[in-house]
Design an enzyme around this catalytic site. Structure first.
Site, short mmCIF file in Angstrom:
data_model
loop_
_atom_site.label_atom_id
_atom_site.label_comp_id
_atom_site.label_asym_id
_atom_site.label_seq_id
_atom_site.Cartn_x
_atom_site.Cartn_y
_atom_site.Cartn_z
N ASN A 1 0.87 -1.17 0.00
CA ASN A 1 0.00 0.00 0.00
C ASN A 1 0.91 1.22 0.00
OD1 ASN A 1 -1.79 2.04 0.49
ND2 ASN A 1 -2.37 1.37 2.56
N TRP A 2 0.97 1.87 -1.15
CA TRP A 2 1.91 2.99 -1.28
C TRP A 2 1.39 4.25 -0.60
CZ3 TRP A 2 3.93 2.89 -7.09
CH2 TRP A 2 4.60 1.68 -7.30
N LYS A 3 0.13 4.24 -0.21
CA LYS A 3 -0.48 5.43 0.43
C LYS A 3 -0.28 6.64 -0.49
CE LYS A 3 0.00 3.12 4.83
NZ LYS A 3 0.27 3.20 6.27
N GLU B 1 -4.92 -4.73 10.77
CA GLU B 1 -3.90 -3.70 10.94
C GLU B 1 -4.17 -2.95 12.23
OE1 GLU B 1 -2.05 -2.65 6.80
OE2 GLU B 1 -3.63 -1.24 7.29
N HIS C 1 -9.25 1.49 5.28
CA HIS C 1 -7.96 1.65 5.97
C HIS C 1 -8.13 2.62 7.14
CE1 HIS C 1 -3.78 2.56 6.78
NE2 HIS C 1 -3.46 1.50 6.06
N SER D 1 4.10 -2.05 10.26
CA SER D 1 5.56 -2.04 10.44
C SER D 1 6.26 -3.30 9.95
CB SER D 1 5.92 -1.79 11.91
OG SER D 1 5.39 -0.56 12.36
P1 13P Z 1 3.37 0.35 7.55
O1 13P Z 1 3.88 -0.91 6.92
O2 13P Z 1 4.09 1.58 7.10
O3 13P Z 1 3.30 0.22 9.03
O4 13P Z 1 1.87 0.55 7.05
C1 13P Z 1 0.97 -0.48 7.21
C2 13P Z 1 -0.27 -0.11 6.51
O5 13P Z 1 -0.97 0.79 6.94
C3 13P Z 1 -0.56 -0.81 5.25
O6 13P Z 1 -1.85 -0.56 4.83
#
Ligand code: 13P
Length: 246
Positions: free
Chosen positions: A8-10, A164, A92, A209
């Site tokens: 998930n590149w956000k 998550e 999310h 993480s």
């Molecule tokens: P991180 O891997 O940066 O903790 O993010 C997890 C996440 O929110 C994936 O959707």
């Protein structure tokens, strides 16, 4: 079950060239497995060109529940499909934090499933719930499942759950949840799905993480069906090492 690894590149990266470059580096190294990347909406088309002839699945980070029409700023399921999107991340915690409700999440899940794409429904408790104990955390998560999956009947593999815990996401945390904590919650989620006749072998992933150093211990755990990776999916080398550890 074959492990599922999704990135998930956000809201990253900031430049199209970087997004395309990152996708290319991943595609060059991946020729099997259930691997997917979810770039920002604006880069979907360009990244789609990169992944189209590969085994890497293209994902979107959100979708609107209406088919089309006057919905400024939203994106429809057909628009995503036209770019070859195969999965959509829904609910999310970063979107819920901006006010997305369980009801909206539910409408999006149904829109995705009814249109034969994979829906990755994110659930997970905030830190203050976890601090009250694991039973409170479980109640919170089952509440999100109950509301997010209302009216959904499942007998195929289009639904994916991503657990998550908000307190374990890299922006909020020094590290992931423990494998034991994740295992306990994922087993609980699987039992919940089974009891509620929603279990079509639904995979349940962990996110929070994950990096090249810790991915292996999660992915070696039978009940954890894969990982949803944020920050570490933004560097090809790091993401590829996570994939290799599966
Ligand atoms: P991180 O891997 O940066 O903790 O993010 C997890 C996440 O929110 C994936 O959707």
């Amino acid at each position: 079950m074959e492990k599922i690894i999704l990135g998930n590149w956000k809201m990253n990266p900031q430049e199209k060239e970087e997004a395309v470059g990152l996708a290319k580096e991943i595609v060059e190294e991946v020729d099997k497995g259930i691997i997917g990347i979810a770039p920002p909406l604006v880069f979907l088309s360009d990244v789609s060109d990169v992944v189209s002839d590969s085994s890497v699945m293209l994902g979107a980070q959100d979708v609107f529940w209406e088919d089309k029409g006057s919905h400024t700023g939203e994106v429809s399921i057909d628009e995503l499909k036209s770019l070859g999107v195969e999965f959509v991340i829904i609910g999310h915690s970063e979107r819920r934090g901006l006010g997305e409700s369980d009801k909206e999440v539910n409408k999006k899940v149904k829109q995705v499933l009814e249109n034969d794409l994979k829906a990755v429904l994110c659930v997970g408790e905030p830190e203050n719930m976890r601090n009250k104990g694991v039973d409170v955390a479980k109640r919170f998560v089952s509440g999100e499942l109950e509301k997010g999956l209302e009216g959904v009947s499942m007998n195929d593999d289009s639904l994916i759950i991503a657990y998550e815990p908000i307190w374990a996401i890299s922006t909020q945390s020094e590290g992931p949840a423990s494998v034991d904590d994740v295992l306990e919650m994922i087993s609980f989620i699987k039992r919940y799905l089974k009891i509620n006749d929603l279990d079509g072998g639904t995979p349940v992933l962990y996110g929070g993480s994950i990096n090249r150093d810790n991915a292996g211990e999660f992915l070696r755990t039978k009940e954890i069906d894969g990982v949803l990776v944020g920050r570490a999916s933004l560097e090809a080398d790091e993401f590829l090492k996570i994939i290799k550890s599966a």
